[in-house]
Design an enzyme around this catalytic site. Structure first.
Site, mmCIF file in Angstrom:
data_model
loop_
_atom_site.group_PDB
_atom_site.id
_atom_site.type_symbol
_atom_site.label_atom_id
_atom_site.label_comp_id
_atom_site.label_asym_id
_atom_site.label_seq_id
_atom_site.Cartn_x
_atom_site.Cartn_y
_atom_site.Cartn_z
ATOM 1 N N ALA A 1 0.825 -1.274 -0.029
ATOM 2 C CA ALA A 1 0.011 -0.098 0.046
ATOM 3 C C ALA A 1 0.653 1.220 -0.138
ATOM 4 O O ALA A 1 0.167 2.139 -0.437
ATOM 5 C CB ALA A 1 -1.016 -0.132 1.173
ATOM 6 N N LYS A 2 2.111 0.960 0.470
ATOM 7 C CA LYS A 2 2.953 2.187 0.679
ATOM 8 C C LYS A 2 2.398 3.378 1.278
ATOM 9 O O LYS A 2 2.544 4.477 0.842
ATOM 10 C CB LYS A 2 3.732 2.579 -0.782
ATOM 11 C CG LYS A 2 4.389 1.481 -1.171
ATOM 12 C CD LYS A 2 5.186 1.625 -2.456
ATOM 13 C CE LYS A 2 6.137 0.444 -3.123
ATOM 14 N NZ LYS A 2 5.376 -0.594 -3.485
ATOM 15 N N ARG A 3 1.383 3.071 2.089
ATOM 16 C CA ARG A 3 1.113 4.307 2.859
ATOM 17 C C ARG A 3 2.174 5.097 3.899
ATOM 18 O O ARG A 3 3.305 4.728 4.093
ATOM 19 C CB ARG A 3 0.022 3.887 3.784
ATOM 20 C CG ARG A 3 -1.289 3.283 2.998
ATOM 21 C CD ARG A 3 -1.831 4.303 2.239
ATOM 22 N NE ARG A 3 -3.313 3.584 1.696
ATOM 23 C CZ ARG A 3 -3.321 2.926 0.522
ATOM 24 N NH1 ARG A 3 -2.271 2.718 -0.064
ATOM 25 N NH2 ARG A 3 -4.557 2.464 0.077
#
Lengths: 277, 277
Positions: free
Chosen positions: A95-97
């Protein structure tokens, strides 16, 4: 799942393969489009064909979000399918949040409670309060972006810092390693940067690393394994397109299995060489 | 929407207020919970009560994603409601995405085509190929994280670089400004760092800046406006919780209006002082 359980699975399967479910509606065999949820159907058949060869699956959330509610449903069904039929599998939300406390808490709840992911990828730019909220969930993991496999990694990750002379990605690793431990933090290190793995291993000898970039992006599994393996393996090597799109006919799942098996066999060799199996 | 159209709206409304729709299911008035989509119902009433006082709305995607498919639906209905009833409004997806080419393209398609957002917030850590795919959509914007308002900003954004002696966030701004232009790129600069706004204005005098941190997080609107305003205003100042949760009774929308009006009146003063209205 903790690090020891993950290592046990690696030994049993003689594999540290993570399969990236970057499932693109436009690329899956046309024959699947009759299903109500073709993306889930595709994933299910890929998983069924490869789950004895892989220890982790990594849905890339962009591919599901771009399909709206149907994509959300396909993602949910994929995670549930894995949990029900292959409970030993480590599931990563790619998700690379990266947001601040309040919002990170929301994301943590979305990924770890609503969905039953084991881990989520997080970007480090906003610092400690964008990572900590993910670390309060027992047996759940943050996988922090450290050194990525794309050309743009040069722009900022390879900036040298004035105070210590180290690169930004080294600072990111050194600083963030203090926020968690080897049972709740991993790092993304691109396989196209294998020469840096040895340096990174000096900073964090014991953490698991998630390595993308093998296969379609051209990284070498042998180099990565030699440079990055530790006494608990410490590696999850991801391949996405080279496995899931190995064939675009109705035999796509068998082709994926064959591709995954080639990688698993190679991995078994490196595990044996390191006396881990 | 291009920069001139945004400036026109700012002059008409005498406001550069952006309202953050960080709509938390747990915090909205209980009376709304009878609706099928309470989060949308809340947003609709907030928007209806404030749309003549604000030029932009910024749904924080974490709050919608944590609700699964119902959240996705609420977000979709919110964007559609804005587009239908207030077509002049600038709509920002506060997503803080940042991934490589292929995946960024997917996100761009999710935010700009499936949803009709005007802009999406993006994290810079992965460099140029995580930003460029968002820039190919006419009249759509990337809002890049530069200097955030949280304590963790100190961890990496304030690292000094060896080559130029500038801070990482300055390097991020200077480098990325070359990737786009003043009609497709803005920057996030936290209001709690007003002293840095003057320095940032020397690097990018003409870009719009999105300023969070006024209100609940304690930043000063006066300081930010003095330091950051340019000849086209060049500012969107965001307030979220201080407006949308001004009151938790069934009069929440009137209370939100009153709070938004206080801010808008103050903004009208600064616009007049700068001779922009």
């Amino acid at each position: 799942m903790n690090a020891r359980q993950l290592f046990n699975q690696i030994r049993e399967k003689q594999s540290y393969l993570c399969i990236g479910l970057d499932t693109d509606y436009e690329k899956i065999p046309k024959i699947l489009l009759d299903n109500e949820y073709p993306v889930f159907e595709f994933n299910k058949r890929i998983i069924k064909a490869t789950a004895d060869l892989a220890v982790a699956y990594k849905p890339n959330l962009a591919f599901y979000e771009s399909l709206g509610a149907a994509g959300q449903m396909s993602l949910e069904m994929t995670v549930n399918y894995l949990r029900t039929h292959f409970p030993e599998i480590f599931i990563i939300a790619d998700a690379k949040r990266g947001d601040i406390g309040n919002t990170s808490k929301m994301y943590a709840s979305a990924f770890f409670s609503n969905f039953d992911f084991d881990a989520v990828t997080v970007a480090p730019y906003m610092g400690v309060d964008s990572v900590k909220p993910f670390l309060g969930h027992p047996d759940k993991w943050v996988i922090l972006l450290a050194l990525t496999s794309n050309p743009g990694a040069e722009d900022f990750q390879f900036q040298k810092l004035e105070t210590t002379g180290e690169y930004l990605f080294e600072k990111v690793i050194r600083t963030s390693a203090l926020w968690g431990n080897t049972d709740n933090m991993m790092y993304v290190v691109g396989a196209t940067k294998a020469e840096w793995l040895r340096k990174i291993r000096k900073i964090i000898p014991d953490h698991f690393l998630l390595i993308p970039g093998v296969g379609a992006q051209g990284g070498s599994l042998e180099e990565v394994s030699e440079a990055g393996m530790n006494s608990q393996c410490g590696l999850l090597v991801n391949a996405s397109r080279s496995i899931i799109y190995a064939d675009i006919t109705s035999n796509f799942d068998e082709a994926a299995r064959s591709e995954a098996m080639t990688i698993q066999k190679e991995m078994a060799g490196y595990l044996a060489k390191a006396k881990l199996v």
